[in-house]
Scaffold this motif. Structure first.
Motif, mmCIF file in Angstrom:
data_model
loop_
_atom_site.group_PDB
_atom_site.id
_atom_site.type_symbol
_atom_site.label_atom_id
_atom_site.label_comp_id
_atom_site.label_asym_id
_atom_site.label_seq_id
_atom_site.Cartn_x
_atom_site.Cartn_y
_atom_site.Cartn_z
ATOM 1 N N LEU A 127 0.781 -1.244 0.100
ATOM 2 C CA LEU A 127 -0.157 0.058 0.007
ATOM 3 C C LEU A 127 0.865 1.229 -0.150
ATOM 4 O O LEU A 127 0.582 2.368 -0.590
ATOM 5 C CB LEU A 127 -0.998 -0.092 1.130
ATOM 6 C CG LEU A 127 -1.648 1.265 1.413
ATOM 7 C CD1 LEU A 127 -2.829 1.318 0.108
ATOM 8 C CD2 LEU A 127 -2.796 1.049 2.648
ATOM 9 N N GLY A 128 2.025 1.104 0.761
ATOM 10 C CA GLY A 128 2.913 2.421 0.971
ATOM 11 C C GLY A 128 3.954 2.509 -0.330
ATOM 12 O O GLY A 128 4.962 3.098 -0.641
ATOM 13 N N ASN A 129 3.623 1.700 -1.443
ATOM 14 C CA ASN A 129 4.330 1.513 -2.659
ATOM 15 C C ASN A 129 5.939 1.153 -2.221
ATOM 16 O O ASN A 129 6.941 1.685 -2.965
ATOM 17 C CB ASN A 129 4.376 2.825 -3.441
ATOM 18 C CG ASN A 129 4.676 2.745 -4.869
ATOM 19 O OD1 ASN A 129 4.424 1.754 -5.416
ATOM 20 N ND2 ASN A 129 5.306 3.647 -5.548
ATOM 21 N N SER A 130 6.075 0.599 -1.078
ATOM 22 C CA SER A 130 7.311 -0.012 -0.754
ATOM 23 C C SER A 130 8.360 1.398 -0.425
ATOM 24 O O SER A 130 9.413 1.250 -0.557
ATOM 25 C CB SER A 130 7.964 -0.703 -1.657
ATOM 26 O OG SER A 130 7.486 -2.053 -1.700
ATOM 27 N N HIS A 131 7.691 2.502 -0.204
ATOM 28 C CA HIS A 131 8.283 3.753 -0.150
ATOM 29 C C HIS A 131 8.437 4.044 1.238
ATOM 30 O O HIS A 131 7.332 3.820 2.220
ATOM 31 C CB HIS A 131 7.625 4.851 -0.858
ATOM 32 C CG HIS A 131 8.493 6.072 -0.762
ATOM 33 N ND1 HIS A 131 8.452 7.094 0.418
ATOM 34 C CD2 HIS A 131 9.273 6.887 -1.727
ATOM 35 C CE1 HIS A 131 9.190 8.021 0.205
ATOM 36 N NE2 HIS A 131 9.601 7.966 -1.033
ATOM 37 N N PRO A 132 9.511 4.278 1.980
ATOM 38 C CA PRO A 132 9.796 4.462 3.595
ATOM 39 C C PRO A 132 8.718 5.346 4.133
ATOM 40 O O PRO A 132 7.981 5.162 5.196
ATOM 41 C CB PRO A 132 10.990 4.996 3.747
ATOM 42 C CG PRO A 132 11.975 4.453 2.502
ATOM 43 C CD PRO A 132 10.724 4.342 1.672
ATOM 44 N N ILE A 133 8.300 6.530 3.421
ATOM 45 C CA ILE A 133 7.388 7.593 4.120
ATOM 46 C C ILE A 133 6.136 7.021 3.839
ATOM 47 O O ILE A 133 5.300 7.212 4.531
ATOM 48 C CB ILE A 133 7.537 8.914 3.162
ATOM 49 C CG1 ILE A 133 9.107 9.270 3.577
ATOM 50 C CG2 ILE A 133 6.857 9.726 4.014
ATOM 51 C CD1 ILE A 133 9.513 9.510 4.976
ATOM 52 N N GLY A 134 5.764 6.380 2.719
ATOM 53 C CA GLY A 134 4.532 5.789 2.338
ATOM 54 C C GLY A 134 4.111 4.672 3.361
ATOM 55 O O GLY A 134 3.130 4.692 3.609
ATOM 56 N N VAL A 135 5.242 3.886 4.006
ATOM 57 C CA VAL A 135 4.936 3.091 4.733
ATOM 58 C C VAL A 135 4.419 3.533 6.074
ATOM 59 O O VAL A 135 3.628 2.873 6.559
ATOM 60 C CB VAL A 135 6.300 2.082 4.907
ATOM 61 C CG1 VAL A 135 6.098 1.479 6.269
ATOM 62 C CG2 VAL A 135 6.684 1.320 3.779
ATOM 63 N N ILE A 136 4.930 4.677 6.540
ATOM 64 C CA ILE A 136 4.373 5.176 7.751
ATOM 65 C C ILE A 136 2.961 5.673 7.508
ATOM 66 O O ILE A 136 2.139 5.203 8.657
ATOM 67 C CB ILE A 136 5.115 6.426 7.996
ATOM 68 C CG1 ILE A 136 6.640 6.251 8.231
ATOM 69 C CG2 ILE A 136 4.630 7.344 9.296
ATOM 70 C CD1 ILE A 136 7.336 7.687 8.394
ATOM 71 N N PHE A 137 2.524 6.359 6.455
ATOM 72 C CA PHE A 137 1.169 6.460 6.637
ATOM 73 C C PHE A 137 0.155 5.300 6.207
ATOM 74 O O PHE A 137 -1.022 5.022 6.867
ATOM 75 C CB PHE A 137 0.708 7.593 5.232
ATOM 76 C CG PHE A 137 1.445 8.730 5.571
ATOM 77 C CD1 PHE A 137 0.800 9.790 6.128
ATOM 78 C CD2 PHE A 137 2.692 9.134 4.909
ATOM 79 C CE1 PHE A 137 1.185 11.108 6.497
ATOM 80 C CE2 PHE A 137 3.194 10.517 5.221
ATOM 81 C CZ PHE A 137 2.456 11.372 5.913
ATOM 82 N N SER A 138 0.669 4.206 5.425
ATOM 83 C CA SER A 138 -0.206 3.026 5.202
ATOM 84 C C SER A 138 -0.221 2.230 6.741
ATOM 85 O O SER A 138 -1.104 1.720 6.728
ATOM 86 C CB SER A 138 0.375 2.072 4.196
ATOM 87 O OG SER A 138 1.775 1.842 4.540
ATOM 88 N N SER A 139 0.905 2.261 7.412
ATOM 89 C CA SER A 139 0.961 1.742 8.844
ATOM 90 C C SER A 139 -0.181 2.344 9.456
ATOM 91 O O SER A 139 -0.999 1.690 10.276
ATOM 92 C CB SER A 139 2.085 1.652 9.355
ATOM 93 O OG SER A 139 3.274 1.002 8.606
#
Length: 383
Positions: A311-323
């Protein structure tokens, strides 16, 4: 509807919002979330419930919106801190999956790496009686090293013997699950809870029942570290030679090898990083969110992290929001169930739908690109 009209419809509904490639890492996950919630709303309607009320209760339960009333020493703030406490290990676990993805690897063994790291940190530090100033950093160090060693083993087996990392990590999950269960039940079992003995408060990475302003809060010490780690991972991947080489190996191993990049070394390094992050997830889960380990059980969080990373597109910042989003769904499900009369399993349905739609992200990119090309061709013909 004619074929031309259909193409025009999809052109205006899909191309316009998703055509900018710069914003696709954000726009496509947002579309995935929207589609998932629409599908979940349909499911809720089919069982005769109000989806708007259900989602409202979901956010109330997670501490995003206020509840009508609270028990003693509790408020919206305490609910929100509980959300962050549950979110912390998920961020680390999702980063572990994302780092492996970047290198073209699939670390499905995050749950096992979490368990080993949590167990070793428990018996080495959790039962040691060390002072908090020493114990808490040592817990993090033990978790990171233990997870990194297991990840490194997986990467080495992949490089040396070309053993698929999916097979290796699944087998290691089972080994960790049953070996650690044996040791817990033989040496560390709590006769009342039938789980491992509780760790000392000095070693725990969550400050429990801290009384501030007449509220009893659970303060996750690892949350800030998780955010800093995500930023650090982004920096390594985007701004360093190591990150560039790992992404090159993930994009095309043969081309990377031809360009002079050491594929084996980067494969092992990527799995060491991934395992180290999984280890941090393990200690913030078993010695933070919880304070003991349940035998014979692998945490589902290690598998949820795959959906979160996608969901975060394997992007570290995207991971924060998807988490953050997935934690809201997970934490709010109990209150939603009690208030809206909807079974908690609906939250799993929503997460499953998010995973399903997120997995179609590359297809959405392909479809948008094709529609964009057709739109350009049509304009050229008209002119």
């Amino acid at each position: 509807m004619s074929k031309d009209k259909k193409e025009k419809f999809f052109s205006y509904s899909l191309i316009r919002p998703l055509s900018n490639e710069k914003w696709q890492p954000i726009s496509i996950p947002l579309v995935s979330i929207l589609i998932s919630f629409i599908a979940a709303a349909v499911v809720i309607l089919l069982i005769g419930k109000n989806p708007i009320q259900a989602f409202y209760n979901l956010f109330q339960g997670a501490g995003i919106l206020p509840k009508p009333s609270y028990a003693g020493y509790k408020s919206m703030v305490t609910d929100f801190l509980s959300l962050l406490n549950a979110m912390t290990p998920l961020v680390f676990a999702s980063l572990a999956v994302a780092v492996a993805f970047k290198a073209g690897l699939f670390n499905i063994g995050v749950s096992g790496q979490m368990l080993v790291s949590g167990f070793l940190a428990t018996i080495i530090v959790g039962y040691s009686g060390l002072d908090a100033v020493i114990a808490k950093p040592l817990v993090l160090l033990v978790g990171m090293v233990a997870g990194g060693l297991i990840g490194g083993l997986v990467g080495w087996l992949k490089y040396k013997f070309n053993i698929n990392e999916v097979v290796t990590t699944i087998m290691l999950n089972y080994i960790a699950q049953y070996v650690i269960s044996f040791f817990i039940q033989m040496f560390y079992i709590d006769p009342v809870s039938r789980q491992s003995q509780y760790i000392s408060e000095a070693a725990r990475l969550t400050l429990v029942n801290v009384e501030i302003a007449n509220l009893k809060m659970d303060i996750p010490l690892g949350f800030i570290l998780a955010i800093i780690t995500a930023i650090l991972v982004k920096f390594v991947m985007d701004k360093t030679v190591v990150g560039f080489e790992m992404k090159a190996v993930g994009s095309n191993r043969n081309a990377a090898k031809y360009a002079g990049i050491n594929v084996g070394r980067n494969t092992v390094l990527a799995m060491v990083m991934s395992g180290g992050l999984a280890g941090l997830a393990g200690v913030t889960y078993y010695l933070g969110h919880f304070s003991s380990i349940q035998p014979k059980v692998l945490s589902s969080l290690g598998f949820d992290s795959i959906a979160v990373s996608l969901l975060g597109n394997s992007h570290p910042i995207g991971v924060i929001f998807s988490s953050f989003l997935v934690s809201i769904i997970d934490q709010g499900s109990t209150y939603m169930s009690s208030q809206a009369g909807i079974r908690q399993e609906i939250s799993s349905v929503i997460i499953g739908l998010i995973l399903l739609v997120s997995a179609c992200g590359e297809y959405l990119k392909f479809k948008v690109r094709r529609l964009k090309e057709k739109e350009v061709d049509r304009k050229e013909r008209e002119s």
